[in-house]
Design a protein around this motif. Structure first.
Motif, PDB file in Angstrom:
ATOM      1  N   GLN A  86      47.785  35.437  -0.487  1.00  0.00           N
ATOM      2  CA  GLN A  86      46.444  34.897  -0.676  1.00  0.00           C
ATOM      3  C   GLN A  86      45.573  35.873  -1.446  1.00  0.00           C
ATOM      4  O   GLN A  86      45.415  37.019  -1.059  1.00  0.00           O
ATOM      5  CB  GLN A  86      45.790  34.570   0.661  1.00  0.00           C
ATOM      6  CG  GLN A  86      44.405  33.936   0.502  1.00  0.00           C
ATOM      7  CD  GLN A  86      43.920  33.333   1.796  1.00  0.00           C
ATOM      8  OE1 GLN A  86      44.457  32.338   2.265  1.00  0.00           O
ATOM      9  NE2 GLN A  86      42.909  33.939   2.387  1.00  0.00           N
ATOM     10  N   GLN A  89      39.873  32.691  -0.840  1.00  0.00           N
ATOM     11  CA  GLN A  89      39.792  31.397  -0.162  1.00  0.00           C
ATOM     12  C   GLN A  89      38.332  30.943  -0.096  1.00  0.00           C
ATOM     13  O   GLN A  89      37.425  31.759   0.102  1.00  0.00           O
ATOM     14  CB  GLN A  89      40.345  31.556   1.255  1.00  0.00           C
ATOM     15  CG  GLN A  89      40.598  30.279   2.021  1.00  0.00           C
ATOM     16  CD  GLN A  89      41.263  30.594   3.357  1.00  0.00           C
ATOM     17  OE1 GLN A  89      40.597  31.059   4.276  1.00  0.00           O
ATOM     18  NE2 GLN A  89      42.560  30.375   3.451  1.00  0.00           N
ATOM     19  N   SER A  99      42.362  27.399  -1.436  1.00  0.00           N
ATOM     20  CA  SER A  99      42.939  28.731  -1.401  1.00  0.00           C
ATOM     21  C   SER A  99      43.640  28.999  -2.717  1.00  0.00           C
ATOM     22  O   SER A  99      44.223  28.090  -3.328  1.00  0.00           O
ATOM     23  CB  SER A  99      43.939  28.878  -0.243  1.00  0.00           C
ATOM     24  OG  SER A  99      43.306  28.716   1.006  1.00  0.00           O
ATOM     25  N   THR A 101      46.418  31.721  -4.462  1.00  0.00           N
ATOM     26  CA  THR A 101      47.427  32.721  -4.132  1.00  0.00           C
ATOM     27  C   THR A 101      47.966  33.371  -5.399  1.00  0.00           C
ATOM     28  O   THR A 101      47.936  32.778  -6.487  1.00  0.00           O
ATOM     29  CB  THR A 101      48.596  32.096  -3.358  1.00  0.00           C
ATOM     30  OG1 THR A 101      49.168  31.022  -4.140  1.00  0.00           O
ATOM     31  CG2 THR A 101      48.132  31.551  -2.018  1.00  0.00           C
ATOM     32  N   TRP A 111      45.765  25.722  -3.862  1.00  0.00           N
ATOM     33  CA  TRP A 111      46.038  24.984  -2.641  1.00  0.00           C
ATOM     34  C   TRP A 111      44.787  24.250  -2.153  1.00  0.00           C
ATOM     35  O   TRP A 111      43.693  24.805  -2.187  1.00  0.00           O
ATOM     36  CB  TRP A 111      46.487  25.925  -1.517  1.00  0.00           C
ATOM     37  CG  TRP A 111      47.694  26.742  -1.823  1.00  0.00           C
ATOM     38  CD1 TRP A 111      47.784  27.812  -2.676  1.00  0.00           C
ATOM     39  CD2 TRP A 111      49.001  26.572  -1.270  1.00  0.00           C
ATOM     40  NE1 TRP A 111      49.062  28.322  -2.698  1.00  0.00           N
ATOM     41  CE2 TRP A 111      49.834  27.583  -1.835  1.00  0.00           C
ATOM     42  CE3 TRP A 111      49.548  25.684  -0.341  1.00  0.00           C
ATOM     43  CZ2 TRP A 111      51.175  27.714  -1.505  1.00  0.00           C
ATOM     44  CZ3 TRP A 111      50.888  25.815  -0.018  1.00  0.00           C
ATOM     45  CH2 TRP A 111      51.696  26.811  -0.593  1.00  0.00           C
ATOM     46  N   ARG A 112      44.982  23.007  -1.734  1.00  0.00           N
ATOM     47  CA  ARG A 112      43.927  22.307  -1.001  1.00  0.00           C
ATOM     48  C   ARG A 112      44.064  22.696   0.464  1.00  0.00           C
ATOM     49  O   ARG A 112      45.076  22.405   1.103  1.00  0.00           O
ATOM     50  CB  ARG A 112      44.053  20.796  -1.167  1.00  0.00           C
ATOM     51  CG  ARG A 112      43.000  20.008  -0.395  1.00  0.00           C
ATOM     52  CD  ARG A 112      43.087  18.512  -0.676  1.00  0.00           C
ATOM     53  NE  ARG A 112      44.430  18.008  -0.487  1.00  0.00           N
ATOM     54  CZ  ARG A 112      45.073  17.233  -1.365  1.00  0.00           C
ATOM     55  NH1 ARG A 112      44.499  16.907  -2.513  1.00  0.00           N
ATOM     56  NH2 ARG A 112      46.309  16.821  -1.125  1.00  0.00           N
ATOM     57  N   GLN A 115      46.724  28.168   2.380  1.00  0.00           N
ATOM     58  CA  GLN A 115      48.053  28.327   1.818  1.00  0.00           C
ATOM     59  C   GLN A 115      49.121  28.122   2.889  1.00  0.00           C
ATOM     60  O   GLN A 115      48.901  28.387   4.062  1.00  0.00           O
ATOM     61  CB  GLN A 115      48.211  29.717   1.194  1.00  0.00           C
ATOM     62  CG  GLN A 115      48.211  30.845   2.218  1.00  0.00           C
ATOM     63  CD  GLN A 115      48.721  32.166   1.668  1.00  0.00           C
ATOM     64  OE1 GLN A 115      47.968  33.073   1.512  1.00  0.00           O
ATOM     65  NE2 GLN A 115      50.014  32.240   1.394  1.00  0.00           N
ATOM     66  N   ASP A 118      48.867  23.777   4.141  1.00  0.00           N
ATOM     67  CA  ASP A 118      48.282  22.575   3.558  1.00  0.00           C
ATOM     68  C   ASP A 118      48.944  22.226   2.234  1.00  0.00           C
ATOM     69  O   ASP A 118      50.129  22.478   2.069  1.00  0.00           O
ATOM     70  CB  ASP A 118      46.758  22.752   3.448  1.00  0.00           C
ATOM     71  CG  ASP A 118      46.093  22.830   4.825  1.00  0.00           C
ATOM     72  OD1 ASP A 118      46.365  21.951   5.669  1.00  0.00           O
ATOM     73  OD2 ASP A 118      45.325  23.777   5.061  1.00  0.00           O
ATOM     74  N   ASP A 119      48.202  21.692   1.259  1.00  0.00           N
ATOM     75  CA  ASP A 119      48.810  21.070   0.087  1.00  0.00           C
ATOM     76  C   ASP A 119      48.746  21.954  -1.150  1.00  0.00           C
ATOM     77  O   ASP A 119      47.655  22.354  -1.586  1.00  0.00           O
ATOM     78  CB  ASP A 119      48.097  19.745  -0.217  1.00  0.00           C
ATOM     79  CG  ASP A 119      48.190  18.775   0.948  1.00  0.00           C
ATOM     80  OD1 ASP A 119      49.264  18.707   1.565  1.00  0.00           O
ATOM     81  OD2 ASP A 119      47.181  18.106   1.238  1.00  0.00           O
ATOM     82  N   LEU A 120      49.901  22.233  -1.741  1.00  0.00           N
ATOM     83  CA  LEU A 120      49.968  22.958  -3.002  1.00  0.00           C
ATOM     84  C   LEU A 120      49.689  21.972  -4.134  1.00  0.00           C
ATOM     85  O   LEU A 120      50.394  20.977  -4.304  1.00  0.00           O
ATOM     86  CB  LEU A 120      51.346  23.586  -3.180  1.00  0.00           C
ATOM     87  CG  LEU A 120      51.600  24.291  -4.513  1.00  0.00           C
ATOM     88  CD1 LEU A 120      50.684  25.487  -4.690  1.00  0.00           C
ATOM     89  CD2 LEU A 120      53.069  24.709  -4.624  1.00  0.00           C
TER      90      LEU A 120
END
Length: 352
Positions: A86, A89, A99, A101, A111-112, A115, A118-120
Motif C-alpha cells: 500500500q 489510501q 487504495s 499500491t 483498488w476500490r 487492497q 476489495d476490488d482491483l
C-alpha cells in the motif's frame, strides 16, 4: 477554497510529524525526514519500513469531500519483495474508499476500497524506475454510478476509470493515509521510497480545482523584522531571530506576549526562482501557551501597504502548527506574483 493542504517537508523533523499531520503510527527509525532527501536538494520524507512494522501517516481534511486531487513527487529508493504494498489510501472516518499500491514491477495498482480485500480496478502502464523522480497525481470522485479515477505520471494519464468507485455507503472521504500494510504481508522486505512536494485540493471553486501538475512547494523563513515588532523576545536578539530556525527548537528561543492585539510582522526569504505561477501561500504558526486559560492566535500578511488577517485558532499547551491558505493576493483577489511574495511580510497576532 480548493487548495486544502501542502507540505514541502523542509521545515520540521520526524519527531514533529504529528504537529502538522493528524496522526502517525510509526516505529522509531523506520521513517525519516531530512535535508537533501527530497527533490532540488531540499527536504523529503523517506518511507523505509521494517519487516514487522505497519506504519501509517494520516491527514484529516477540514471536511469530507466527494472529489479530491492529491499529488506528490515520488522516488523509489529500493524495491523490496512486498507486492502489492500500500502506497496510500483515501478514507472516510475508518472506511477505505480507494487504495493505491506499489507493485514490485513498478506499476501502481488501483483498488476500490482496501487492497487485497476489495476490488482491483487496474494498473498504470508506465513502470516507475528505481532511483528516478516522478510526479504522481490522483483524482478521485466517489460515486456508485458516476465515479471517476485518474492517475497521472509526470502530467500524462496512465490510468482512468469511470463507473462505481463507492466502497461503503458514504460518497465522501475526509482523510488520506500514507503507508500501512496488511499483517499477512509484513514478513517480507517492503519497498523503500521518498515523497516530496505534496498537495491536496478539491473541485470546489474556480481556482486550484483540478490537477495542478508537477509543483514545487518551497518553504520561506523569517530573515528580518518587519513593520510591527510588539512581542517580547526570550533572549538577546531580534524578534525574527527567535523563530527563524529551519527546524523548530522548542523553548530554546521564542517570542511571547500576554497582551491581546499585539502583532509581529517579519520579512521572509525570497523565492529561489525568478519565474513561476503561484497556486497559493500557506502560512504556518508553531505555537503553544504556558498557562491555563483560553488563548487564540491568527496569522497576518502585509502586502501592498495593507495588513490582512487570517482565521483565529486556539493555542494548545503543546506546540502545534496552525495553517492558513491564501490562494490569492487579498489586495485584488488575483494570483500571487513572485514580486508580491518577495516583498510581503508575514506575522501573527494574539487575539485573546
Amino acid at each position: 477554497m480548493a487548495l486544502l493542504f501542502i507540505d514541502s517537508f523542509d521545515h520540521y523533523e520526524y519527531n514533529s510529524l504529528d504537529d502538522k499531520w493528524t496522526s502517525r503510527a510509526l516505529a522509531t527509525g523506520t521513517w525519516s525526514i531530512g535535508p537533501n532527501v527530497g527533490r532540488h536538494g531540499t527536504g523529503g520524507i523517506l518511507i523505509n519500513n521494517n519487516n514487522d512494522d505497519v506504519p501509517q501517516l494520516s491527514k484529516t481534511f477540514p471536511a469530507a469531500y466527494k472529489t479530491l486531487i492529491i499529488g506528490f513527487a515520488f522516488k523509489v529508493r529500493e524495491y523490496g519483495k512486498l507486492s502489492p504494498q500500500q502506497m496510500w489510501q483515501l478514507v472516510n472516518i475508518d472506511t477505505a474508499r480507494m487504495s493505491y499500491t506499489l507493485e514490485s514491477d513498478g506499476r501502481i495498482g488501483i483498488w476500490r476500497g482496501r487492497q487485497v480485500n476489495d476490488d482491483l480496478l487496474g494498473y498504470t502502464q508506465c513502470p516507475l524506475h528505481q532511483g528516478c523522480w516522478y510526479y504522481l497525481e490522483f483524482k478521485n470522485t466517489i460515486d456508485s454510478t458516476s465515479g471517476y479515477i485518474e492517475v497521472r505520471v509526470n502530467g500524462q494519464t496512465e490510468f482512468s476509470y469511470a463507473g462505481n468507485t463507492l466502497n461503503g455507503t458514504s460518497m465522501q472521504a475526509n482523510r488520506m493515509i500514507f503507508g500501512g500494510v496488511p499483517a499477512v504481508q509484513v514478513l517480507v522486505p517492503p519497498h523503500q521510497y521518498v515523497i516530496d512536494d505534496f498537495y491536496v485540493c478539491n473541485d470546489i471553486g474556480s481556482a486550484n480545482n483540478n490537477f495542478l501538475g508537477d509543483v514545487r512547494i518551497e518553504a520561506l523563513f523569517p530573515n528580518s523584522d518587519g513593520g510591527s515588532v510588539q512581542w517580547a523576545v526570550s533572549t538577546t536578539g531580534n524578534n525574527y531571530q527567535m523563530i527563524n530556525e529551519t527546524i523548530p527548537n522548542s523553548d530554546q528561543d521564542y517570542t511571547e506576549t500576554s497582551s491581546p492585539g499585539r502583532r509581529d510582522t517579519l520579512h521572509m526569504t525570497n523565492m529561489s526562482v525568478n519565474s513561476a505561477y503561484i497556486f497559493g501561500i500557506y502560512t504556518l504558526l508553531n505555537t503553544r501557551k504556558n498557562n491555563a486559560g483560553d488563548r487564540n492566535i491568527r496569522p497576518l500578511i502585509t502586502t501592498n501597504g495593507s495588513t490582512y488577517v487570517g482565521s483565529s485558532r486556539p493555542i494548545n499547551t503543546d506546540y502545534q502548527y496552525w495553517e492558513e491558505i491564501w490562494e490569492t493576493n487579498p489586495v485584488q483577489a488575483t494570483s500571487w506574483s513572485i514580486a508580491d511574495v518577495n516583498s510581503f511580510q508575514v506575522g501573527y497576532e494574539l487575539v485573546s
